[in-house]
Write a protein that holds these residues in place. Structure first.
Motif, PDB file in Angstrom:
ATOM      1  N   UNK A   1     -16.291  24.239  61.469  1.00  0.00           N
ATOM      2  CA  UNK A   1     -17.054  23.403  60.549  1.00  0.00           C
ATOM      3  C   UNK A   1     -17.068  24.057  59.169  1.00  0.00           C
ATOM      4  N   UNK A   2     -17.204  23.254  58.163  1.00  0.00           N
ATOM      5  CA  UNK A   2     -17.147  23.775  56.796  1.00  0.00           C
ATOM      6  C   UNK A   2     -18.369  24.615  56.431  1.00  0.00           C
ATOM      7  N   UNK A   3     -19.460  24.464  57.179  1.00  0.00           N
ATOM      8  CA  UNK A   3     -20.671  25.227  56.876  1.00  0.00           C
ATOM      9  C   UNK A   3     -20.710  26.571  57.566  1.00  0.00           C
ATOM     10  N   UNK A   4     -19.628  26.940  58.259  1.00  0.00           N
ATOM     11  CA  UNK A   4     -19.625  28.232  58.961  1.00  0.00           C
ATOM     12  C   UNK A   4     -19.791  29.359  57.943  1.00  0.00           C
TER      13      UNK A   4
ATOM     14  N   UNK B   1     -15.745  27.734  53.392  1.00  0.00           N
ATOM     15  CA  UNK B   1     -14.820  26.605  53.522  1.00  0.00           C
ATOM     16  C   UNK B   1     -15.448  25.345  52.939  1.00  0.00           C
ATOM     17  N   UNK B   2     -14.583  24.428  52.492  1.00  0.00           N
ATOM     18  CA  UNK B   2     -15.053  23.159  51.915  1.00  0.00           C
ATOM     19  C   UNK B   2     -14.130  22.047  52.386  1.00  0.00           C
ATOM     20  N   UNK B   3     -14.705  21.173  53.187  1.00  0.00           N
ATOM     21  CA  UNK B   3     -13.903  20.069  53.715  1.00  0.00           C
ATOM     22  C   UNK B   3     -13.413  19.156  52.593  1.00  0.00           C
ATOM     23  N   UNK B   4     -14.260  18.975  51.589  1.00  0.00           N
ATOM     24  CA  UNK B   4     -13.889  18.089  50.503  1.00  0.00           C
ATOM     25  C   UNK B   4     -12.746  18.672  49.658  1.00  0.00           C
ATOM     26  N   UNK B   5     -12.601  19.983  49.643  1.00  0.00           N
ATOM     27  CA  UNK B   5     -11.527  20.609  48.861  1.00  0.00           C
ATOM     28  C   UNK B   5     -10.225  20.687  49.662  1.00  0.00           C
ATOM     29  N   UNK B   6     -10.288  21.168  50.907  1.00  0.00           N
ATOM     30  CA  UNK B   6      -9.075  21.292  51.729  1.00  0.00           C
ATOM     31  C   UNK B   6      -9.463  21.162  53.179  1.00  0.00           C
ATOM     32  N   UNK B   7      -8.732  20.305  53.866  1.00  0.00           N
ATOM     33  CA  UNK B   7      -9.085  20.011  55.244  1.00  0.00           C
ATOM     34  C   UNK B   7      -8.341  20.866  56.256  1.00  0.00           C
ATOM     35  N   UNK B   8      -7.129  21.352  55.949  1.00  0.00           N
ATOM     36  CA  UNK B   8      -6.312  22.123  56.896  1.00  0.00           C
ATOM     37  C   UNK B   8      -5.790  23.356  56.171  1.00  0.00           C
ATOM     38  N   UNK B   9      -5.849  24.501  56.856  1.00  0.00           N
ATOM     39  CA  UNK B   9      -5.311  25.758  56.337  1.00  0.00           C
ATOM     40  C   UNK B   9      -4.279  26.289  57.322  1.00  0.00           C
ATOM     41  N   UNK B  10      -3.171  26.812  56.797  1.00  0.00           N
ATOM     42  CA  UNK B  10      -2.109  27.397  57.633  1.00  0.00           C
ATOM     43  C   UNK B  10      -2.061  28.896  57.361  1.00  0.00           C
TER      44      UNK B  10
ATOM     45  N   UNK C   1     -10.598  22.188  59.131  1.00  0.00           N
ATOM     46  CA  UNK C   1     -11.984  22.253  58.659  1.00  0.00           C
ATOM     47  C   UNK C   1     -12.659  20.932  58.998  1.00  0.00           C
ATOM     48  N   UNK C   2     -13.810  21.006  59.670  1.00  0.00           N
ATOM     49  CA  UNK C   2     -14.541  19.810  60.089  1.00  0.00           C
ATOM     50  C   UNK C   2     -15.650  19.516  59.090  1.00  0.00           C
ATOM     51  N   UNK C   3     -15.800  18.226  58.755  1.00  0.00           N
ATOM     52  CA  UNK C   3     -16.799  17.807  57.789  1.00  0.00           C
ATOM     53  C   UNK C   3     -18.166  17.740  58.447  1.00  0.00           C
ATOM     54  N   UNK C   4     -19.196  18.222  57.730  1.00  0.00           N
ATOM     55  CA  UNK C   4     -20.573  18.141  58.196  1.00  0.00           C
ATOM     56  C   UNK C   4     -21.434  17.702  57.028  1.00  0.00           C
TER      57      UNK C   4
END
Length: 805
Positions: free
Chosen positions: A277-280, A334-343, A373-376
């Motif tokens: 989750x993005x709030x981790x 982490x920020x879901x709104x900025x980037x959803x997947x990281x490699x 990254x999961x949106x919350x």
């Protein structure tokens, strides 16, 4: 076949002994002179010498003889033996008469038991030759040895087993593994019975053994621990140098193949996927990956690292030392709104690399980790993060202090509402607009009371109050000149009567609760009401202090002993504030050196003595002490008079008990019997009886004589106990009439000693016979401790006898 070999061995040994018997040499021991025999020996001539000596061969006996007849060992013989049987041969020593027997006539020695060289290698015996008729020694006693001849009857044994060795995998051919050794109990100096050679029975495909030293070595160079990590090798040891007929023994050697770092780490998968989750919070573990390594031990220790730049910035990889796993954790929010997947590219490499096997390939491997990254629903965020505001302390209620701003980071962008955490602002000094976030004053501010305020502002979504963010806000109260300066203390000064003009009396300073940014600046002048003052002057020193000086010559305290000097103090504003303080100046008498002796009478006395409160407390303490002393004396006097009255009125009978054993016949002053007699006063009884004469108590007796006879415990038929009865009855009547005193009469109980006591009772309480029937002669045999008592009763018995006569 084993029996055939054993028969062959026996045949060869017997043949060897026969050849040895034929080829032995004679040992002649010449014995000369008179020392050959005992004095008087007929075989010895006084005028000449006789040459005599023993003749025998070296003696050998073959071990483990299994024949039914005694085994011939050899013959002892004297050169003086003529074969006529006149000489008797005997032996003594180890095994004589049991293991070894001798023919007394021929001297032939035979072995009657089966011998074992491994238990005993030789026997030491002594030979004697005696005359059969006289039993005298014909030859001096001589010592000889019978050696036990060895045969190959013991197989080699590995005494240090079980054997466990190790060798590193991929070791070259001929690498030494370990050494084994076998021991043979046979005689190493005789033949080849103890010569041992080694060979491999099992495992010769991978290992060899040195036939002489027993060192085991590798036979191949491709030992691979991952294929087979241990081998069981059977080693054989054969005596007789490996010839036909030799005995053999074997042992099993366990050889462990140790690991070397010859295998690189490998990831089982080329890609791993995780989500978070993005709030981790930073440091949260996302997942674990592990590269496998076929090696063991420290050769499997590895480290992990992130190879791509994006992954290095957002994620961190650590190695779990216990499981050798790569732990991937969050390094930045982490920020879901900025980037959803990281490699992330993760690389594993061995920590300890053996340079000998570098040519086998690279000892590292890589894999790809995809993090979704999961949106919350996130709480609002304060922007900008400034947490300091300022406000003047004279701001009116409702004045705006500042504005806080928070935004919903989610794509929905929900409206935000604001509030103040009242636990940080319990007095409600500040308020906040719920919609705009404007912070206003709720009460009048005072910097001198609280110069800083720390409050917590809450921002929450309008439709979801559970999503709350907090921001700490520090509000500084700015100073305003709203407090006039004041004298630092209520100053009091003293001036001598003979003071001269211009003499410094007091230096004064002021305090101001305000704190202007440019600093304090104070001005000192005399108050308007003191403008006509001609006694003292005030000088502003320009450093926020002022000095008071005398302005005229001499003062008279009889005319005026106190002067009050008003001083006006003004600050630098703005606006300028002022206050008036009073300096009290006392006129005092001084000595020639200017030291103050006294000011006015009241002040001097108060300063030189204790305060009135202290004097009163001291007087109260003294009064309390006096009262306590008088009370103690009164109690002592009352107690003493009470004891005296009790002694005067206590006319009760006193019973004195003596339970002492006594100190023997020499102790004639252990106690005074008169003490018993003096306690009883019978004069009162006499008067109460109407002046009775001696006849009342018997002829020629009175109570005093009765009392004198009472401690002897001798009962007479002529005694009259009415005296005691009357005395006791009178005391009982007195006690019954006086209700204020406790009963002083007592009840005495005498217990019977028992019927089986070897010593009769000495008490006369239960004795109802007359004194003439008592015989106390037995007291004389009770020892020295009763000697005085025996003499006392013996004297009493003599007096009674004389009275009766």
């Amino acid at each position: 076949m084993a029996k055939g070999l054993q028969g062959f061995s026996w045949t060869m040994l017997l043949l060897f002994c026969a050849i040895q018997e034929l080829g032995t040499w004679a040992m002649h021991t010449a014995v000369e002179g008179p020392s050959l025999g005992q004095p008087g020996d007929p075989a010895l001539l006084a005028s000449g010498r006789v040459k005599r000596g023993w003749v025998w061969n070296q003696f050998f006996v073959v071990e483990e003889y299994t024949g039914t007849e005694p085994l011939y060992v050899g013959k002892i013989h004297s050169d003086s033996d003529e074969g006529d049987g006149s000489i008797k041969y005997t032996i003594s020593g180890e095994g004589a008469g049991t293991i070894f027997l001798i023919d007394e006539i021929t001297g032939d020695i035979h072995a009657t038991e089966r011998l074992d060289r491994e238990q005993k290698t030789f026997y030491t015996l002594r030979a004697q030759a005696r005359d059969r008729q006289t039993d005298q020694l014909l030859e001096p006693e001589s010592e000889f040895i019978i050696k036990v001849q060895d045969i190959n009857d013991s197989e080699p044994r590995f005494l240090e087993g079980p054997y466990i060795g190790s060798v590193a995998e991929l070791s070259p051919i001929g690498t030494s593994v370990m050494q084994v050794m076998a021991s043979d109990a046979d005689d190493p100096t005789y033949g080849s019975s103890a010569r041992v050679v080694y060979s491999v029975l099992e495992g010769e495909q991978h290992f060899t053994v040195d036939s002489k030293t027993g060192v085991i070595r590798t036979a191949v160079a491709d030992l691979d621990r991952e294929t087979q990590d241990r081998y069981e090798v059977v080693i054989r040891a054969t005596d007789m140098a490996g010839q036909l007929g030799g005995l053999s023994g074997s042992t099993t050697v366990t050889i462990v193949v140790t690991d070397v770092n010859d295998n690189p780490p490998r990831f089982p998968q080329k890609m791993y996927q995780f989500s978070i989750v993005e709030t981790a919070p930073v440091g949260t573990a996302i997942g674990r990956v592990k590269a496998e390594d076929s090696d063991v031990g420290e050769n499997t220790d590895m480290t992990y690292q992130v190879k791509d730049e994006e992954g290095v910035e957002m994620f961190k990889v650590t190695t779990d030392s216990n499981t050798q796993e790569a732990v991937i954790s969050v390094q930045k929010p982490l920020d879901y709104e900025s980037k959803k997947v990281h490699t992330v590219v993760v690389e594993a490499l061995n920590k300890f690399v053996d340079p000998r096997f570098v040519d086998l390939g690279t000892f590292r491997d890589q894999t790809i980790v995809r993090v979704s990254v999961l949106d919350v629903d996130e709480p609002p965020e304060f922007r900008p993060p400034s947490n300091l505001m300022e406000v003047q302390e004279d701001a009116h209620i409702g004045s705006v202090v500042g504005v806080v701003t928070a935004l919903d980071p989610d794509t929905a962008n929900h409206p935000v509402r604001y509030a103040i955490d009242r636990s940080t602002d319990a007095e409600r000094i500040f308020d906040i607009d719920a919609n705009t976030g404007a912070i206003v004053t709720g009460k009048v501010l005072d910097r001198e009371t609280a110069g800083w305020h720390n409050i917590t502002v809450l921002a929450m979504e309008a439709d979801n109050h559970s999503q709350v963010s907090r921001a700490s806000l520090r509000i500084r109260i700015l100073d305003v000149n709203d407090n006039p300066p004041e004298l630092a203390t209520p100053y009091e000064a003293a001036v001598c009567e003979d003071a001269k003009p211009g003499q410094l009396i007091q230096t004064i300073s002021v305090v101001d609760r305000d704190e202007p940014q440019s600093g304090h600046r104070f001005y000192f002048t005399l108050a308007p009401e003191a403008t006509n003052n001609h006694h003292f002057s005030l000088l502003d020193i320009k450093d926020n202090t002022a000095a008071v000086h005398t302005q005229r010559m001499g003062f008279n305290r009889q005319e005026q002993d106190v002067y009050l000097l008003p001083i006006l103090v003004v600050d630098s504003g703005p606006p300028a504030l002022s206050s008036t303080g009073t300096l009290t100046i006392r006129v005092c008498g001084c000595d020639s050196n200017g030291a103050i002796q006294s000011c006015n009478s009241t002040a001097y006395v108060v300063s030189a003595t204790l305060s009135p409160g202290a004097l009163i407390a001291l007087l109260v303490c003294v009064l309390i002490l006096v009262v306590l002393v008088l009370l103690i004396l009164t109690l002592k006097r009352h107690h003493k008079s009470h004891l005296t009255s009790e002694d005067d009125e206590d006319m009760r009978d006193n019973v004195i008990k003596y339970n002492d054993e006594g100190g023997g016949e020499q102790d004639t002053e252990a106690y005074d019997m008169s003490a018993l007699r003096s306690l009883y006063d019978f004069s009162e009884i006499k008067g109460g009886d109407g002046g009775g004469g001696p006849g009342e108590g018997g002829p020629g007796r009175n109570p005093a004589s009765e009392l004198h006879a009472l401690p002897q415990w001798v009962q007479s038929p002529d005694l009259d106990f009415s005296v005691f009865r009357d005395y006791i009855c009178k005391k009982v009547e007195q006690a019954d009439e006086d209700l204020s005193v406790p009963p002083y009469d007592s009840f005495q109980t005498y217990a019977f000693e028992g019927s089986d006591s070897p010593v009769p009772s000495l008490s006369s309480i239960n004795t109802w016979s007359s004194s003439s029937e008592q015989d106390f002669s037995y007291l004389g045999v009770w020892g020295p401790r009763f000697r005085q008592l025996a003499a006392l009763y013996a004297g009493r018995r003599g007096e009674e006898d004389s009275e009766e006569s």
